[in-house]
Motif scaffolding. Structure first.
Motif, short mmCIF file in Angstrom:
data_model
loop_
_atom_site.label_atom_id
_atom_site.label_comp_id
_atom_site.label_asym_id
_atom_site.label_seq_id
_atom_site.Cartn_x
_atom_site.Cartn_y
_atom_site.Cartn_z
N GLU A 198 53.74 37.88 30.39
CA GLU A 198 53.60 38.43 31.51
C GLU A 198 52.11 38.48 32.18
OE1 GLU A 198 54.45 42.99 33.63
OE2 GLU A 198 54.80 42.53 31.63
N ARG A 202 50.42 37.21 35.57
CA ARG A 202 49.72 38.08 36.53
C ARG A 202 48.36 37.53 36.66
NH1 ARG A 202 52.48 42.80 37.97
NH2 ARG A 202 54.09 43.46 36.65
N GLN A 205 48.65 34.70 39.32
CA GLN A 205 49.74 34.97 40.14
C GLN A 205 49.41 34.10 41.44
OE1 GLN A 205 50.58 39.12 41.02
NE2 GLN A 205 51.73 38.50 42.86
#
Length: 506
Positions: A198, A202, A205
């Protein structure tokens, strides 16, 4: 009910007898056969069986996510020719099921029938060795079918049967519940699962959005938006996206989820997504009532209809949850990891909420203190304003006679003053209250004085300390006295010496 290891039950008889065992291995459908004992551990008769495993295989959860139906005149054709999604006047494509082939009834092909016959032969009547060892082989094949792994040999001229955990006789099965999505197809939500953490998603992104925009053809009328990012087990990340299409007249709309999913499922597009690290793509749309009804009426492949019916009865919330099969320990481990991950996310959210509540409590305390301060300031300003108004009124009424309303007000104030000064009225009561307050303060002071006391050990230590001080002072006084006597002797000696010298010189 989760993992049923129940002993098989059935009827046994001769080869010529006919039997209809009901649920030999826990009830996986009604079967009819001419074999004596289809699933018992006794020696089976070497007779052919037909239709032993004939049953409705229901819905398949394995390949449902990759199947697409219907025609696509919007996103699929539009992106291929660089014309966008076909604009707002494009004819609506046929509705595509979220679970793909999950709700389609498979046709019984001849190859599938042969597979069932071969499975029946491997479990009940193998003819590999032609003697009593075939009965042991049948039991071994049954154990492999229970376990859901291995190969069932039954004939020298036919390849063995491959036992998987999806076979109807695998015992390592259970039924769980999953939340049904409540998003509509018009919301355009599509889930992409990446083999990345994750934090990496992020941090990158913006690059991810640009890459997905290139995958969509780089059309300027299309905008890729990220709806949410969530951590999954095994260092995977779920990214929910939607695409907004802008028309030349300035209006915009979301591309339907089924249209976007159909575009992602194209071979060339799917290859590009795999290069980005995407392992799975699916739509996040709600199931129609017809799909839910069809799913609940037909148990999935290999799941006992009785267990499926009981799962529907035990559903804690039939409006939000739907039963799903869990086949094998690997699927159970996956759901356990997902549950642990969701528990961690919930705990993280609870920690954030707790911090927010603490911050709000601090802000509330500060606000209450400021409110009290402002109240005091308001009271002070009110008194000052009243004093200004009084002086202004006196200045304005200077030189004028007292008016009737002012005289009436003066009379009322005099009456109130008399009532306050009356001995039996408020003044007497106030004096009585003041007396009681003074008495309470006096008794409280007395009690306070009597309340203090010195502990016996502490008092003993104080006495010992004072005694030592007294002894020190006595010793010091004796030293001073001795010194005074010595000084007197020295003074006396000096005086005598002076007199002697005076007599000599005289």
């Amino acid at each position: 009910m989760a993992f049923n290891f129940g002993a098989p039950s059935g009827t046994s008889g001769s080869a010529a007898a006919t039997a209809a065992p009901t649920g030999g291995f826990g009830g996986f459908g009604t079967t009819s056969t001419t074999a004596g004992s289809a699933f018992s551990f006794s020696a089976p008769a070497n007779t052919g069986t037909t239709g032993l495993f004939t049953q409705n295989k229901g819905f398949g959860f394995g390949t449902g996510f990759g199947t697409t139906t219907g025609t696509s005149t919007g996103l699929g054709a539009g992106l291929g020719t660089g014309l966008g999604f076909g604009g707002f006047n494009t004819q609506q494509q046929q509705q595509q099921s979220t679970l793909g082939g999950l709700f389609s009834q498979p046709t019984q092909a001849p190859a599938q029938s042969n597979q069932l016959i071969n499975t029946a032969s491997a479990l009940s009547a193998p003819t590999l060795l032609g003697d009593e060892r075939d009965a042991i082989l049948a039991k071994w094949n049954q154990l492999q079918a229970f376990w859901g792994a291995g190969k069932g040999y039954f004939n020298n001229n036919i390849p063995p049967v491959e036992f998987t955990q999806e076979n109807p006789f695998c015992r390592f099965k259970a039924v769980g519940y999953s939340c049904m999505p409540n998003n509509k197809d018009e919301d355009g939500l599509v889930v992409l699962v990446f083999i990345k953490k994750e934090t990496d998603i992020r941090s990158q992104q913006q690059q991810l959005v640009e890459s997905l925009h290139k995958v969509l053809g780089g059309n300027q009328t299309l905008t890729v938006n990220v709806e949410g990012i969530k951590t999954l087990p095994d260092d995977q990340t779920e990214v929910v996206i939607y695409v907004v299409e802008r028309s030349p007249n300035g209006t915009s709309r979301r591309v339907p989820a089924t249209t976007l999913y159909a575009h992602f499922e194209q071979v060339s597009i799917k290859t590009q997504l795999q290069q980005l690290g995407v392992t799975l793509s699916m739509t996040r749309t709600e199931l129609s009532p017809a799909q839910i009804k069809q799913l609940l009426q037909n148990p999935p492949a290999g799941v006992d209809p009785i267990i499926w019916e009981q799962a529907k009865v035990d559903n804690p919330d039939s409006e939000k949850l739907i039963p799903v099969p869990m086949v094998g320990f690997r699927e159970l481990l996956r759901r356990l990891k997902v549950q642990d991950q969701m528990t961690k996310q919930h705990q993280t959210r609870l920690d954030i909420i707790s911090e927010d509540i603490s911050e709000l409590q601090k802000n509330q305390t500060t606000t209450m203190a400021k409110i009290a301060q402002y109240k005091r300031k308001l009271m002070d300003l009110s008194h000052r304003t009243l004093q200004v108004l009084i002086k202004q009124e006196i200045q304005r009424k200077s030189g004028y006679a007292i008016q009737a309303d002012e005289e009436q007000l003066r009379v009322q104030l005099d009456t109130i003053q008399c009532e306050l000064n009356a001995p039996t009225q408020f003044k007497g009561r106030l004096n009585e209250l003041m007396s009681q307050i003074r008495m309470q303060n006096h008794f409280g002071a007395v009690k306070t004085e009597e309340r203090y006391y010195i502990d016996a050990d502490l008092l003993r230590e104080i006495k010992q300390h004072l005694k030592q001080q007294q002894e020190g002072l006595s010793h010091l006084i004796s030293i001073i006295k001795d010194d005074l006597e010595d000084i007197k002797l020295v003074e006396h000696g000096l005086n005598e010496t002076i007199h002697v010298r005076g007599g000599v010189f005289s």
